[in-house]
Enzyme design. Structure first.
Site, PDB file in Angstrom:
ATOM      1  N   HIS A 176       0.809  -1.222   0.000  1.00 28.63           N
ATOM      2  CA  HIS A 176       0.000   0.000   0.000  1.00 28.63           C
ATOM      3  C   HIS A 176       0.844   1.275   0.000  1.00 28.63           C
ATOM      4  O   HIS A 176       0.369   2.344  -0.401  1.00 28.63           O
ATOM      5  CB  HIS A 176      -0.955   0.012   1.194  1.00 28.63           C
ATOM      6  CG  HIS A 176      -2.244   0.736   0.932  1.00 28.63           C
ATOM      7  ND1 HIS A 176      -2.306   1.949   0.286  1.00 28.63           N
ATOM      8  CD2 HIS A 176      -3.529   0.413   1.226  1.00 28.63           C
ATOM      9  CE1 HIS A 176      -3.565   2.348   0.217  1.00 28.63           C
ATOM     10  NE2 HIS A 176      -4.317   1.427   0.754  1.00 28.63           N
ATOM     11  N   ASP A 407      -9.970  -3.100 -20.388  1.00 31.22           N
ATOM     12  CA  ASP A 407      -9.984  -4.069 -21.491  1.00 31.22           C
ATOM     13  C   ASP A 407      -8.574  -4.187 -22.087  1.00 31.22           C
ATOM     14  O   ASP A 407      -8.056  -3.229 -22.657  1.00 31.22           O
ATOM     15  CB  ASP A 407     -10.982  -3.593 -22.552  1.00 31.22           C
ATOM     16  CG  ASP A 407     -11.107  -4.540 -23.732  1.00 31.22           C
ATOM     17  OD1 ASP A 407     -10.376  -5.548 -23.783  1.00 31.22           O
ATOM     18  OD2 ASP A 407     -11.926  -4.257 -24.613  1.00 31.22           O
TER      19      ASP A 407
END
Length: 470
Positions: A176, A407
């Site tokens: 993180h 995509d």
């Protein structure tokens, strides 16, 4: 050589670097907003893509594309191919040195390709599924190593897993301290664009290059507070980040979707219940509904009816556009601050629990955002507030980023899962796969509590919709 572990067969392990001589030696200092995540668990994400083709077709087309496009993407997002550097010795002047993200020529990302025999169609469902099933699909971060007067930690890894004639998953894991959700999404958008079009020309023309300058102003004393309280000295070569462990527990994950039609009806109903409230955001509404249902699902599982204790809701707020002056939207790193709402369980689980949750969450977010001190209000107490032993429902993800628009050239994701919510009782919040107007919530709960939640969620939603339509 392939190595089989349970239902997973590792086909290839490789390392992906940016193109040679494009990065060189660079470092990125960690700010207060990065340092706070030093000892927190990694972020695990899984993207499921349909691919009804043979393994040989996958190996010939998908794998070369992903390798090449990842390398090009790392050229622009060099911290993803870097290491977290933690110093164990002061500089020549005797001053302690803050951790940093550092890249040297030859640094790379661990990329694993594997095959899996699990049921792809079962994994992409919304129904309760065993959490354990997902863990083999998630890449781990490699171990630390000591170099001279510092220890370096890999902070990003990728695993691609094929399900023959069905689909594949792309699993990513990051420390993180590397970034928040906004930066991670920018990276994924760049990678998918480069993979889909075979070049970085479209990405470069989009004006979305990461902004690396450390322009957020804050008191440097905050760094010292975190350094002292975060036990940075424990981050040695033996340190390993928390891991999701396959066990015999009965924890399951399920997905719940509030459609735009549901949201509009709930808002209409709430504005009657709360006539003094002028605006209720979709995020507030959705999170408050899930929070109140989770609290009610604890009865019979964690507590008895009538018992009262505190319940807390936690989310983070992106401050890029809210700072004065604001920082670029493409600022690289962590630029979020916490927001906590707390109440008694008897209020949250009562007949007006959902209404009370909406009022409290909305008020807390508004007050946090409008505060003149902004993100830095009470910043020195963030760590203490994070670890308060109170049942807490935290939020991972944001509907502001369309996670289903990623995509690579083989279609949009069929399903998305935030696997790291399994570390606690967090929920994931994103737009849904069907429409960016819907909200999709991912939950991870013990089996019996999940059964209770499903019943409560359905009954509460049906009751409000029936009342509004009557």
């Amino acid at each position: 050589m392939a190595a089989t572990v349970g239902l997973l067969t590792v086909v290839e392990k490789c390392r992906i670097s940016p193109p040679p001589n494009t990065i060189g030696e660079r470092s990125l200092p960690l700010t207060f907003f990065d340092l706070g995540w030093l000892l927190i668990h990694p972020i695990h994400q899984l993207f499921f893509y349909e691919f009804p083709h043979s393994k040989s077709h996958f190996f010939q087309t998908v794998i070369p594309n992903l390798k090449h496009s990842l390398s090009i993407t790392l050229q622009q997002f060099f911290p993803f191919a870097s290491n977290l550097i933690v110093f164990h010795a002061p500089n020549p002047s005797g001053i302690a040195r803050k951790p940093e993200i550092r890249h040297v020529e030859g640094d790379s990302v661990a990329l694993t390709f594997a095959e899996c025999t699990l049921d792809f169609n079962d994994l992409i469902g919304n129904h309760p599924r065993e959490c354990n099933k997902f863990y083999p699909l998630v890449p781990l971060l490699e171990g630390a190593s000591k170099v001279s007067d510092f220890v370096k930690f890999p902070i990003f890894s990728v695993q691609v897993t094929i399900f023959a004639n069905s689909g594949f998953t792309i699993g990513i894991t990051n420390h993180h301290t590397l970034s928040d959700a906004s930066t991670r999404y920018d990276f994924l958008r760049a990678w998918t664009s480069i993979a889909k079009y075979g070049t970085d020309e479209l990405f470069l023309a989009s004006g979305s290059l990461p902004f690396y300058d450390r322009v957020i102003e804050y008191p440097q004393s905050l760094d010292e507070i975190l350094a002292n309280r975060h036990a940075i000295q424990t981050l040695d070569e033996n340190y390993r980040p928390p891991q999701l462990i396959v066990s015999a527990n009965d924890k399951v994950r399920a997905t719940f979707v509030l459609t735009r039609a549901h949201i509009n009806l709930l808002k209409k109903w709430l504005l009657v219940q709360l006539p003094k409230v002028e605006f209720i955001s979709t995020f507030t509404l959705g999170c408050a509904f899930i929070w109140s249902c989770i609290a009610k699902s604890r009865f019979g599982h964690e507590r008895k009816k009538g018992e009262n204790e505190l319940e807390r809701f936690a989310c983070v707020i992106d401050w890029r556009s809210r700072l004065d002056p604001p920082v670029p939207q493409t600022y690289f790193g962590n630029c979020v601050g916490p927001c906590f709402a707390i109440t008694e369980s008897t209020i949250l689980t009562g007949n007006k629990g959902f209404v009370a949750a909406v009022e409290l969450v909305g008020k807390t977010i508004r007050e946090t955002v409008k505060n003149k001190q902004g993100m830095l209000k009470d910043a020195e107490t963030w760590l203490e507030r994070f670890v308060v032993p109170v049942p807490t429902v935290g939020v991972a993800g944001t509907p502001k980023q369309d996670i289903y628009d990623l995509d690579f050239g083989w279609g949009k994701p069929k399903k998305y899962e935030t696997i790291s919510i399994d570390f606690g009782q967090a929920i994931s919040v994103n737009v849904s796969s069907k429409s960016p107007e819907d909200l999709e919530f991912g939950l991870s709960l013990p089996g019996k509590q999940m059964d209770a939640f499903i019943s409560i969620y359905g009954d509460e939603l049906e009751s409000i919709i029936s009342e509004e339509n009557s």
